[in-house]
Write a protein that holds these residues in place. Structure first.
Motif, PDB file in Angstrom:
ATOM      1  N   LYS A   1     -12.271   3.219  13.099  1.00  0.00           N
ATOM      2  CA  LYS A   1     -12.480   3.016  11.674  1.00  0.00           C
ATOM      3  C   LYS A   1     -12.876   1.580  11.360  1.00  0.00           C
ATOM      4  N   GLY A   2     -12.293   0.629  12.074  1.00  0.00           N
ATOM      5  CA  GLY A   2     -12.554  -0.755  11.715  1.00  0.00           C
ATOM      6  C   GLY A   2     -13.806  -1.324  12.339  1.00  0.00           C
ATOM      7  N   ASN A   3     -14.366  -0.587  13.298  1.00  0.00           N
ATOM      8  CA  ASN A   3     -15.474  -1.157  14.059  1.00  0.00           C
ATOM      9  C   ASN A   3     -16.789  -0.674  13.475  1.00  0.00           C
ATOM     10  N   GLU A   4     -17.372  -1.483  12.590  1.00  0.00           N
ATOM     11  CA  GLU A   4     -18.575  -1.060  11.884  1.00  0.00           C
ATOM     12  C   GLU A   4     -19.727  -0.804  12.840  1.00  0.00           C
ATOM     13  N   THR A   5     -19.803  -1.616  13.875  1.00  0.00           N
ATOM     14  CA  THR A   5     -20.929  -1.455  14.794  1.00  0.00           C
ATOM     15  C   THR A   5     -20.890  -0.089  15.453  1.00  0.00           C
ATOM     16  N   MET A   6     -19.704   0.348  15.874  1.00  0.00           N
ATOM     17  CA  MET A   6     -19.624   1.643  16.534  1.00  0.00           C
ATOM     18  C   MET A   6     -19.880   2.775  15.544  1.00  0.00           C
TER      19      MET A   6
ATOM     20  N   THR B   1       5.859  -7.224  13.346  1.00  0.00           N
ATOM     21  CA  THR B   1       7.041  -7.221  12.468  1.00  0.00           C
ATOM     22  C   THR B   1       6.649  -6.880  11.038  1.00  0.00           C
ATOM     23  N   THR B   2       5.495  -7.363  10.592  1.00  0.00           N
ATOM     24  CA  THR B   2       5.074  -7.009   9.235  1.00  0.00           C
ATOM     25  C   THR B   2       4.877  -5.507   9.112  1.00  0.00           C
ATOM     26  N   ILE B   3       4.203  -4.925  10.085  1.00  0.00           N
ATOM     27  CA  ILE B   3       3.959  -3.485  10.039  1.00  0.00           C
ATOM     28  C   ILE B   3       5.270  -2.717  10.060  1.00  0.00           C
ATOM     29  N   LEU B   4       6.177  -3.132  10.918  1.00  0.00           N
ATOM     30  CA  LEU B   4       7.428  -2.380  11.020  1.00  0.00           C
ATOM     31  C   LEU B   4       8.250  -2.502   9.756  1.00  0.00           C
ATOM     32  N   GLU B   5       8.209  -3.682   9.132  1.00  0.00           N
ATOM     33  CA  GLU B   5       8.947  -3.817   7.871  1.00  0.00           C
ATOM     34  C   GLU B   5       8.357  -2.904   6.813  1.00  0.00           C
ATOM     35  N   ASP B   6       7.029  -2.890   6.737  1.00  0.00           N
ATOM     36  CA  ASP B   6       6.388  -1.992   5.782  1.00  0.00           C
ATOM     37  C   ASP B   6       6.731  -0.550   6.077  1.00  0.00           C
TER      38      ASP B   6
ATOM     39  N   ARG C   1       1.766   4.604  10.814  1.00  0.00           N
ATOM     40  CA  ARG C   1       0.326   4.780  10.586  1.00  0.00           C
ATOM     41  C   ARG C   1      -0.052   4.374   9.175  1.00  0.00           C
ATOM     42  N   LEU C   2       0.777   4.793   8.227  1.00  0.00           N
ATOM     43  CA  LEU C   2       0.501   4.445   6.839  1.00  0.00           C
ATOM     44  C   LEU C   2       0.566   2.936   6.638  1.00  0.00           C
ATOM     45  N   ALA C   3       1.588   2.324   7.275  1.00  0.00           N
ATOM     46  CA  ALA C   3       1.724   0.875   7.123  1.00  0.00           C
ATOM     47  C   ALA C   3       0.501   0.156   7.677  1.00  0.00           C
ATOM     48  N   ILE C   4       0.017   0.613   8.825  1.00  0.00           N
ATOM     49  CA  ILE C   4      -1.164  -0.021   9.431  1.00  0.00           C
ATOM     50  C   ILE C   4      -2.361   0.128   8.510  1.00  0.00           C
ATOM     51  N   GLN C   5      -2.515   1.334   7.968  1.00  0.00           N
ATOM     52  CA  GLN C   5      -3.686   1.564   7.116  1.00  0.00           C
ATOM     53  C   GLN C   5      -3.666   0.666   5.901  1.00  0.00           C
ATOM     54  N   CYS C   6      -2.487   0.526   5.277  1.00  0.00           N
ATOM     55  CA  CYS C   6      -2.429  -0.303   4.076  1.00  0.00           C
ATOM     56  C   CYS C   6      -2.694  -1.759   4.402  1.00  0.00           C
ATOM     57  N   ARG C   7      -2.158  -2.215   5.490  1.00  0.00           N
ATOM     58  CA  ARG C   7      -2.360  -3.618   5.843  1.00  0.00           C
ATOM     59  C   ARG C   7      -3.793  -3.894   6.231  1.00  0.00           C
ATOM     60  N   THR C   8      -4.415  -2.917   6.878  1.00  0.00           N
ATOM     61  CA  THR C   8      -5.806  -3.127   7.298  1.00  0.00           C
ATOM     62  C   THR C   8      -6.697  -3.330   6.099  1.00  0.00           C
ATOM     63  N   ASP C   9      -6.463  -2.554   5.042  1.00  0.00           N
ATOM     64  CA  ASP C   9      -7.308  -2.704   3.867  1.00  0.00           C
ATOM     65  C   ASP C   9      -7.120  -4.058   3.230  1.00  0.00           C
ATOM     66  N   GLN C  10      -5.903  -4.618   3.377  1.00  0.00           N
ATOM     67  CA  GLN C  10      -5.668  -5.919   2.738  1.00  0.00           C
ATOM     68  C   GLN C  10      -6.148  -7.057   3.595  1.00  0.00           C
ATOM     69  N   ALA C  11      -5.717  -7.051   4.853  1.00  0.00           N
ATOM     70  CA  ALA C  11      -5.898  -8.265   5.658  1.00  0.00           C
ATOM     71  C   ALA C  11      -7.210  -8.273   6.429  1.00  0.00           C
ATOM     72  N   PHE C  12      -7.479  -7.192   7.122  1.00  0.00           N
ATOM     73  CA  PHE C  12      -8.653  -7.221   7.994  1.00  0.00           C
ATOM     74  C   PHE C  12      -9.774  -6.449   7.342  1.00  0.00           C
TER      75      PHE C  12
END
Lengths: 683, 170
Positions: free
Chosen positions: A175-180, B48-53, B72-83
């Motif tokens: 999901k995060g890898n736009e290139t792929m 630790t951030t993910i596990l706390e979430d 999984r939900l925690a990872i998804q929410c953090r991904t939209d914010q941080a990365f």
């Protein structure tokens, strides 16, 4: 005509776009499909198969809906209807993927020699698509064993991609890898001769479970040509990019590669007796001859764009003076050639601690700028004349405005220095560019902005925000006013200094745009990318007019020849490739460097090409000989491929080594002295 | 700091060895030694951030323990914010088509430095002097000098032309 309707709202999920493909096909097999840009769907057709065209729609990878959309879908093989409808549910039994692949491998290895090289092109895209299919449908263990078994068979130049793939083991990773994701939704283009293609098709359709045929139809675009199959060497020269080769029709648009006519104006005669009235300051500077300049200049070059094709700023008086200086310098220019090589003057940045990330030199070689990883931009004066900034407002009110030398008086002597430091960016500065009139400086940085600095007050004037991701390269147009920037968001943007938003967006690359250059006539922009292709874009309407594939690594340097006809490109694979823009063909390959080529420059009259690389050398190549008329024949028009002679050694005129300074920038002065720049690294 | 070729630290803690192996698997052979420390710190903070979430989410769903869905939900929410990732290709092609339809604007002749409107430039002064309030003094002995109160400086940008700043009295 088969028209596929646009998906309804239900289909357009929150994250995906709607899949729509509008294709027109003329009866008789010569199908022409126009894929509308912007919608993730794409249509594939079977161009070589006689009457009846097959259209399939593949929805974008991240679309939630599971069924293809829209109206009539003409399907060629009836048994495949179910396969089409379940396109994203399951592509056959995951445990059998290894069998399918090894079956194909066996077939290709047993085929005739002449076909084997061409059919081997299938391995890589099939491998990647099958692997991604398994990962996407969450069959992790099958995906892993599939990868383990077959990744060693792929060509060596795909190793970097395979390494990235090996880290994508779960659907969430994708999901995060736009290139792929882009790779999955765009078509990998292969050029195969008709005979080889018939062979492949017959074999794949014979078998009962023709999953591979499904994948071929869905994810690959096979550009069929009539003619002899290509040899492995020819194929290796052209492949390597993330999206396969370029379709032949992608390189058929007309490109105006000629130069714009220089304006005529009077050159003041001086003791050197240079010509007056009909002087044309052509960039191809020769000693001014009085006889034939006039007649040639009247005819319009058919390959040159009309003067007003794109709006360009008018010439100011200072620009005209600059042109006069240019012509005077041109008269004293050294004619270079294999017998007369340029002298090279190297500017070494000391104590940079690997922080030097960008260098540029003005056209008249009076100033040099360095962009650094500590986010500063430093400007030095190369000549004994120091850098002066304009006085403050309080001081300016005191000067006599009527005096003749008011332009000198407004400059502040007290703060004159050789070095000026410009602060403002909040990340490493990856690209710098002087304006042709030396009034402005551009710098682009990892913080996503492009900053315009004034070289008269040495302050920042504007920050252009548009890329929200690191911007890797920027360049002013040769006429000023426009500039281009390219960055991590995979697009290049065309800006004008007086618009805070970009004027054009050039989208199409699959990975970061690492290098952007203007054509000498300012009507086209070349962008090199990390997806290993170079694209040429038309400034007027933003269309991509040329796609050049062949490099095996991200492209880091581009140079247009002064006559506008050729393009030289350098990448991390250490090769310099030469391209003919008009025909859209690769016309030369210069091997010699062993590391990334970061600097390429043609001499002022285009006789010598200089290349600088991370392997601490500057190499000079004979450009005249490299671009001598090459024979094109039917094979060329069919395949888009010229038989390149192995003449790198003949073309190499000299190799000059620095002790341990990678070469970051090259610049030919107006008199054809070569300046080079780099930062000393003490390893 | 010079980058040196790093062999995996044989006597280092297990985490550091694992990190060095990861770097090797991704093809990175030359890196400064501190990179491993930075990567370990990042990994610790991220996990630790993910596990706390995830704990918060599972508590909200009144589950007895944290399970994979919460993570999984925690990872998804953090991904939209941080990365955040760059926009997808079809979106880029769409806006490109939109932008490229407009013809290139004509250039006004003789207009001096061609810059965007002042709002979008960095040429205006980013400070303003506060007005001084004159206090009326009752003692006769003190000489009151009328002060010039300085207010907002004129918003004309100080371009490299012969401009003058004008001080206005409030």
């Amino acid at each position: 005509e088969a028209l596929l309707g646009r998906g309804t709202g239900a289909a357009a999920s929150a994250i995906g776009g709607s899949a729509a493909a509008v294709a027109t096909s003329s009866p008789g097999g010569a199908a022409v499909a126009a894929v509308p840009p912007g919608k993730g769907g794409s249509a594939v057709w079977d161009a070589g198969v006689g009457a009846g065209s097959c259209l399939r729609v593949s929805a974008p990878a991240f679309c939630v809906c599971r069924f293809p959309l829209g109206g009539a879908v003409a399907v060629e093989d009836q048994p495949d209807v179910s396969a089409v409808l379940s396109a994203y549910n399951q592509q056959g039994d995951p445990t059998l993927y290894e069998e399918y692949y090894s079956g194909l491998k066996h077939f290709i290895e047993c085929s005739l020699d002449c076909h084997r090289a061409e059919l081997s092109q299938l391995f890589y895209p099939l491998f990647v698509h099958m692997y991604l299919e398994l990962v996407y449908n969450q069959h992790e263990s099958e995906a892993k064993s599939f990868f383990e078994r077959f990744h060693g068979d792929q060509e060596c130049y795909y190793q970097d991609d395979l390494r990235v793939l090996s880290s994508l083991t779960k659907k969430e990773h994708m999901k995060g890898n736009e290139t792929m994701l882009d790779f999955r939704t765009s078509k990998f283009v292969l050029r195969i001769s008709r005979d080889s293609y018939q062979l492949l098709k017959r074999h794949l359709q014979e078998k009962q479970n023709n999953q591979i045929w499904n994948i071929v139809q869905e994810h690959l675009y096979i550009d069929i040509f009539d003619g002899m199959p290509r040899s492995k060497q020819q194929i290796d020269a052209m492949v390597g990019s993330l999206a396969g080769e370029a379709k032949r029709e992608a390189n058929k648009a007309k490109v105006f590669f000629g130069l714009l006519k220089e304006p005529e104006f009077d050159v003041p005669l001086d003791d050197e007796d240079e010509e007056g009235e009909n002087e044309e300051g052509k960039p191809k500077k020769k000693k001014p001859k009085k006889d034939n300049v006039g007649s040639k200049s009247k005819k319009q070059d058919p390959n040159a764009p009309p003067q007003n094709r794109i709006p360009l700023p008018e010439l100011k008086d200072s620009d005209k003076l600059d042109k006069v200086m240019n012509m005077k310098e041109a008269a004293r220019r050294v004619r270079l050639g294999p017998e007369c090589l340029p002298s090279i003057c190297f500017y070494t940045f000391l104590n940079a601690y690997q922080g030097l990330t960008a260098v540029d030199i003005t056209d008249d070689s009076s100033m040099i700028v360095g962009g650094f990883a500590d986010s500063t931009v430093r400007v030095w004066s190369v000549t004994p004349k120091k850098l002066r900034s304009v006085k403050t407002a309080a001081d300016l009110s005191l000067i006599d405005k009527e005096s003749d030398d008011v332009l000198e008086r407004i400059m502040d002597e007290k703060t004159a220095s050789e070095l000026k430091i410009l602060y403002g960016h909040s990340g490493p500065v990856y690209g710098t560019s002087f304006s042709p009139d030396r009034n402005y400086l551009l710098s682009c940085s990892e913080d996503g902005t492009v900053r315009l600095w004034s070289l008269q007050t040495f302050t920042c004037l504007v920050g252009y925000k548009g890329h929200n991701y690191p911007v890797w390269d920027t360049q002013f147009s040769p006429y000023g006013y426009y500039f281009v920037s390219g960055g991590h968001d995979r697009v290049a943007r065309l800006w004008a200094t007086d618009h805070y938003q970009p004027l054009r967006i050039f989208a199409g690359h699959l990975a970061d745009v690492t290098c952007t250059r203007f054509h000498p006539n300012s009507n086209y922009i070349a962008t090199g990318s990390a997806d290993r292709t170079i694209r040429l874009w038309d400034v007027l309407n933003g269309n991509c007019v040329r796609i050049f594939t062949g490099h095996k690594g991200p492209i880091h340097s581009l140079a247009f020849s002064p006559n506008g006809r050729f393009l030289a490109t350098g990448a991390t694979d250490g090769r310099v490739l030469l391209w003919d823009i008009g025909h859209g063909l690769m016309v030369g390959e210069l091997k010699g460097h062993t590391d990334t080529i970061y600097a390429l420059r043609f001499s002022r009259d285009g006789e010598i090409l200089a290349s600088g690389s991370m392997d601490n050398t500057v190499r000079l190549w004979d450009a005249v000989k490299a671009f001598e008329d090459l024979e094109t024949d039917d094979f060329t028009t069919a395949t888009g491929h010229i038989n390149l002679p192995e003449n790198s050694q003949d073309l190499l005129l000299g190799t000059y080594m620095t002790k341990s300074t990678p070469v970051v920038h090259l610049h030919f002065t107006r008199r054809n002295l070569l300046l080079a720049a780099g930062a000393y690294s003490s390893q | 700091m010079e980058a040196a070729k790093m062999a995996s630290p044989k006597s280092g803690p297990k985490d550091a060895q694992v990190m060095a192996q990861i770097l090797k698997d991704m093809g990175i052979t030359e890196y400064e030694p501190r990179v491993i420390n930075q990567m370990l710190e990042f990994a610790y903070r991220y996990v630790t951030t993910i596990l706390e979430d995830a704990k918060i989410y599972s508590g909200h769903a009144k589950k007895p323990s944290v399970d994979a869905d919460d993570v999984r939900l925690a990872i998804q929410c953090r991904t939209d914010q941080a990365f955040t990732a760059p926009p997808p290709r079809d979106f880029l092609l769409d806006i490109a088509r939109h932008k490229n339809q407009a013809p290139l604007p004509l250039i006004k002749p003789y207009s001096g430095p061609r810059l965007p409107p002042d709002r979008y430039c960095l040429t205006a002064p980013n400070y303003r002097l506060r007005a001084l309030h004159r206090k009326v003094s009752s003692t006769a002995g003190r000489i009151t000098v009328p002060r010039l109160s300085v207010g907002a400086v004129s918003s004309r940008p100080s371009t490299p032309t012969l401009g003058r700043e004008q001080l206005q009295a409030l």
